[in-house]
Each structure stands twice: as C-alpha cells, then as structure tokens.
Design an enzyme around this catalytic site. Structure first.
Site, PDB file in Angstrom:
ATOM      1  N   CYS A  39       0.880  -1.115   0.038  1.00 17.33           N
ATOM      2  CA  CYS A  39      -0.098   0.011   0.135  1.00 17.33           C
ATOM      3  C   CYS A  39       1.100   1.108   0.044  1.00 17.33           C
ATOM      4  O   CYS A  39       0.575   2.362   0.046  1.00 17.33           O
ATOM      5  CB  CYS A  39      -0.839  -0.158   1.331  1.00 17.33           C
ATOM      6  SG  CYS A  39      -1.910  -1.365   1.330  1.00 17.33           S
ATOM      7  N   CYS A 108      -3.001   9.243   5.552  1.00 17.28           N
ATOM      8  CA  CYS A 108      -1.561   8.863   6.171  1.00 17.28           C
ATOM      9  C   CYS A 108      -1.611   9.191   7.626  1.00 17.28           C
ATOM     10  O   CYS A 108      -0.808   8.658   8.332  1.00 17.28           O
ATOM     11  CB  CYS A 108      -0.670   9.930   5.592  1.00 17.28           C
ATOM     12  SG  CYS A 108      -0.355   9.824   3.640  1.00 17.28           S
TER      13      CYS A 108
END
Lengths: 130, 406
Positions: A39, A108
C-alpha cells in the site's frame, strides 16, 4: 475553507525535513508496526513506558512526506503522556497540529494513530505475559 | 529559484521559434480558414495547410491531406479507435492492444468493449515489449484494428512498430500507433513502418497545449466523432485552432531538423544517469528496457524509499513517480504493474524525463541529490532494516491494514 489545500504546510515540511525521534527505542517495551509495503506505507513505533507514562518514543517510517511528518508529530505529542492520554490523540488532532494536510493525504495520519494504538496494545500484552 | 525541469514526458515548454511562428495568428491574422471568400480567411487557410505539410513531412506521410488536426492526442486516439470501430463494422469487431497503453487508448477500448466490441491484450515481456508471435495468434477474421504505442511514457520502452505494421498489413488489418512520446525522439515513417493511423500531440514536442493530429492513411474510413460543419474532410468538425496548428507545424519541422543532433545528445545524458545511479545507489532497479527505450527516459525504483517522499526531498528537480501517493486515484502505476514490478517497488519508482534544457551538470547535480536523500530516507525506513536482517518484504506476513485506499 473553500480553497482545496494541495501543498504541504510549512510545519509538515519542517517535520519532514527534520523529523523528530527517528529510530528505535533501545529498551522499548511496546512496539507497533502498521501498514504494508504494497500500500506504500509502513510505520514502526517503539515506546518505553514507565509507571503508565510514555517516557521515550521513536519511529521509523516508509511512506510519503505526509506519513513521515505525521509520524514525527505523533512522537512529539505522546512523549510524557500517560497511556490513556495518548490514546485520546486522534489522527485529526495530529493533522491539525501540522496545520492541516491535503485532503488526499488525510489517510496518512490514520497510520500514525494506528501505530500508536498498536504500540500501546503491544505494551499491554507484554505486561499481561509478565 | 525554480526547480530544474526533468518531466518532459508530461509536457514540454514551447520552443521560442514555435512561439514566434504562432504569434501573428493570435493577433493580426485572425481569419477563419473556412472563410475562403476573403483575404483574412485565405491567409489563415494557407498557414494551416503549411502546418499540415510540415507534419506530413515529419512522419513521412505521402499526402498532407492525410493529416487531421484535433484538440490533442487524446482526441486523436478516440477518433482512431471509435472511428474505425463504428465505421467499418457497425459497432462490432475485434481489437488488439497492450496493457501499457496510455489511458486515452485503454479507457476508450474499455468503453468499446461495453458497447459490444471484443478486445484482446497481447502479452508483453518484463521490459514492456510486445510478444509478436503471441500477437499474431490473437488475430481473428473479425479483427479490425491493432493499436500499439510507439513508445511508453513511463518506462520509455519502444515497440517494434515496423514489425507490427507488417503483421497487420499481411492480414489486412488497420494498424494505429500512439506516437506521442516517440515523435522527435526516434525516426518514424508511416510508409516504411506500415502505419495506417498515428496520434500526435504538439505539447510533447515543444509545441503548444490543446492541439494535436491524427494521421489517417488515404483509404482508411472513419466515423467522425465530432460533427458539425464538416471540417477536416468531415473527420473532425470545428473551427480550426489556427495558432495552435501553426505551432504544431513549426514544432514538427523543428523536431525533424533536430532529431539527428538531439536524440544522440539525450541518449548520452540518459546513459550517464543510468550509469551513475547504478554506481552510486544499491537496491536500485531500472524499470523498462536497458537500451531499447526512448533516448530521454529513465525510470528507477529505489527500494525501501517511497516515491513521493523522494520527490519531496529532491524538489529542486521537477520529476514524477509511479507511487500511489502521487496519483489522485491513490493507485500505483498500472504500467509498472503490467510488466510485473511488485507494488512495493512501484511505490518507490521515479521517472526522469529528459529534454532540450537538460545538461550533464543537471544529471550530476541530480545524482548527488538522490544519493544524499535515498540514504537519509532509507535510514528512516523500517523496510530497509528488515531487508538488512534478510527478511523478504514481499513475502512477509503483514498485518491487517485500516487504510482508506483499500
């Protein structure tokens, strides 16, 4: 705010360029590893807990600028906090402390929150064993 | 100071000579090339026809009339594919392409597939080159088109277009190639290479944005996609973008003139960059073919360092990456995936697109920058630690992931 934020704030750039607390706590008693190279981001957070308080914390991160900056920021935010206080820190709070993140980068900041939770979980598991 | 521009696959600046050629057509010479009843229109018409000739000359077209001006290569690709599909076979038939085409091809064939066309993807090797034998086996009696790019925009791999053209013509199939990245970089001749249709973009070869063309060999019939007025022999209606077309023509002439000097110069820079990266940075892998690639393309994966973070570190040079974090879709490069690069390395890829403005000094400066930051970011990367411990990160058991993107 109507204008979409596309660029990193000065604070993000500062934490990206001069990340705080990089590395591994030598006598860590809690370690969290979250993410996946497939990812595109992996964060490893190590903590030293004494009397229910995080006395030392360090990170290593594979990820974009936002992932590195949020990792750095979360270490600053949790140092000296009790575990319960640390668990109150949300990804939004980390992003806000950095002056905001571009919308596509918000995910994030989830990584940093998850890594912290994983490290605290690991510490608590270790305590049970001992 | 502005960063050094090294992203010439994305776009190029307008060459001063091209701009100079265009200027009068943005000011005094404003006529509509269709208005041939007066001087204004005829002036514009003759400028458009000059550009048509310049473009035909670049690709070796036999007649200038085989050039159809469009709004860019995306439109040219759409016209080529839908045009042939909906003309010759009334909405049915078989198309062959490859998985690393530009989205203008891939999205178009995918839509055509939904509308009843059959599509096959010819296999490619680890460098991205099409397997010619396998391609031949895919041909069916109802195959109406083979569309394969001349060069890839991410990894620079060149396709054997002359061989593909020969195969297509032996079987009586129309061959289209998207030559956007290749023009001005490699020698292309539509007659020699048996090309029936070829897509062109101005802004990839120092011309303006918003203009391109489709070469359509005489005799190839297409259904128009934009109707109204019958411009461009009925292939593409709409008042012509005269200044843009003049710019495209001037850019084509310049590309032809400079091909012999600029391509070898770029190739030298490319090879210098590849050599210096490999000599200075371990765990770096070249994506694409080592030699059979565009003279201006370099693409590397720097293992354990996420691409976006490296771009940020090296922001004194304008580059791009195949990392998910640099795309709006949050997906890593489909091109790298199609040639078998694992996701973990696709996220670490950086594309270097060299161009006229780049010099040896730029290469050396860039390599110093890469050296410094790849080392710094690896020190920060948990994956680098694992690799040093001998753990294979692609086969490691990773935990559940709460990412939005999956």
């Amino acid at each position: 705010m109507s204008k979409e934020q596309l660029e990193y704030t000065e604070k993000v750039m500062d934490h990206y360029e001069h990340p705080r607390n990089v590395g591994l706590v030598e006598d860590a008693n809690g370690i969290g590893v979250v993410g996946n190279p497939t990812c595109g981001d992996v964060m490893k957070l190590s903590i030293r807990v004494e009397n229910d308080r995080i006395v030392d914390v360090k990170f290593k991160t594979f990820g974009c600028g936002a992932a590195i900056a949020t990792s750095s920021m979360v270490t600053e935010m949790v140092k000296g906090k009790t575990l319960d206080e640390a668990l109150q820190i949300s990804n939004k709070a980390v992003a806000e402390a950095l002056g905001g993140l571009p919308r596509v980068k918000m995910h994030c900041s989830v990584l940093a929150e998850d890594a912290l939770k994983a490290a605290i979980d690991d510490y608590r598991q270790n305590q049970k064993v001992e | 100071m502005k960063p050094i521009y090294m992203d010439h696959h994305a776009t190029t600046p307008i060459d001063p000579m091209v701009l100079q050629a265009m200027m009068p057509y943005l000011t005094d010479i404003f006529g509509n090339p269709s208005s041939t009843t007066h001087e204004y229109g005829r002036e514009a018409r003759s400028a458009v026809e000059k550009a048509r000739g310049q473009l035909a000359d670049l690709i070796g077209a036999q007649e200038a009339a085989e050039i159809v001006f469009t709004s860019g290569a995306t439109e040219a690709d759409n016209l080529a594919l839908k045009g042939i599909g909906f003309h010759s076979s009334h909405g049915k038939g078989h198309l062959i392409t490859i998985a690393i085409e530009h989205k203008a091809i891939l999205d178009t064939v995918s839509k055509m597939q939904k509308q009843g066309f059959d599509v096959d993807f010819a296999p490619i090797d680890a460098s991205g080159q099409v397997d010619l034998e396998a391609l031949q086996k895919l041909i069916r009696p109802d195959t109406i088109l083979i569309t394969i790019q001349a060069a890839n925009s991410e990894i620079g791999t060149l396709q054997p277009i002359a061989e593909i053209g020969k195969i297509a013509h032996e079987r009586g199939i129309v061959f289209h190639t998207d030559a956007v990245q290749a023009l001005g970089k490699i020698d292309i001749d539509v007659v020699r290479d048996s090309i029936d249709m070829l897509s062109i973009s101005a802004h990839k070869m120092y011309g303006p944005k918003g203009v391109g063309a489709l070469y359509v060999r005489k005799g190839v019939r297409l259904a128009s996609q934009i109707d109204g007025g019958g411009h461009e022999h009925g292939f593409r209606s709409g008042t012509l973008n005269v200044a843009g077309i003049v710019g495209l023509g001037a850019a084509a002439e310049l590309a032809k003139k400079e091909l012999q000097s600029e391509a070898p110069r770029l190739r030298k820079l490319r090879d210098r960059l590849i050599k210096k990266i490999e000599a200075n940075l371990d765990f770096s892998t070249l994506n694409g073919h080592r030699t059979n690639r565009l003279p201006n393309n370099v693409n590397f994966s720097f293992a354990f360092v996420e691409g976006e973070s490296l771009l940020l570190a090296c922001r004194d040079v304008a580059l791009s990456s195949g990392s998910a974090c640099t795309s709006s879709s949050l997906q890593s490069s489909y091109v790298l995936k199609a040639i078998g690069v694992p996701d973990s390395l696709a996220h670490c890829s950086i594309r270097f697109g060299l161009g006229k403005s780049n010099t040896e000094e730029h290469i050396d400066y860039l390599v110093d920058l890469l050296k410094k930051h790849v080392v710094r970011l690896r020190e920060m990367s948990p994956l680098y630690d694992m690799a040093k411990e001998g753990i294979d990160i692609d086969h490691h058991q990773w935990g559940e992931h709460s990412h939005d993107e999956h």
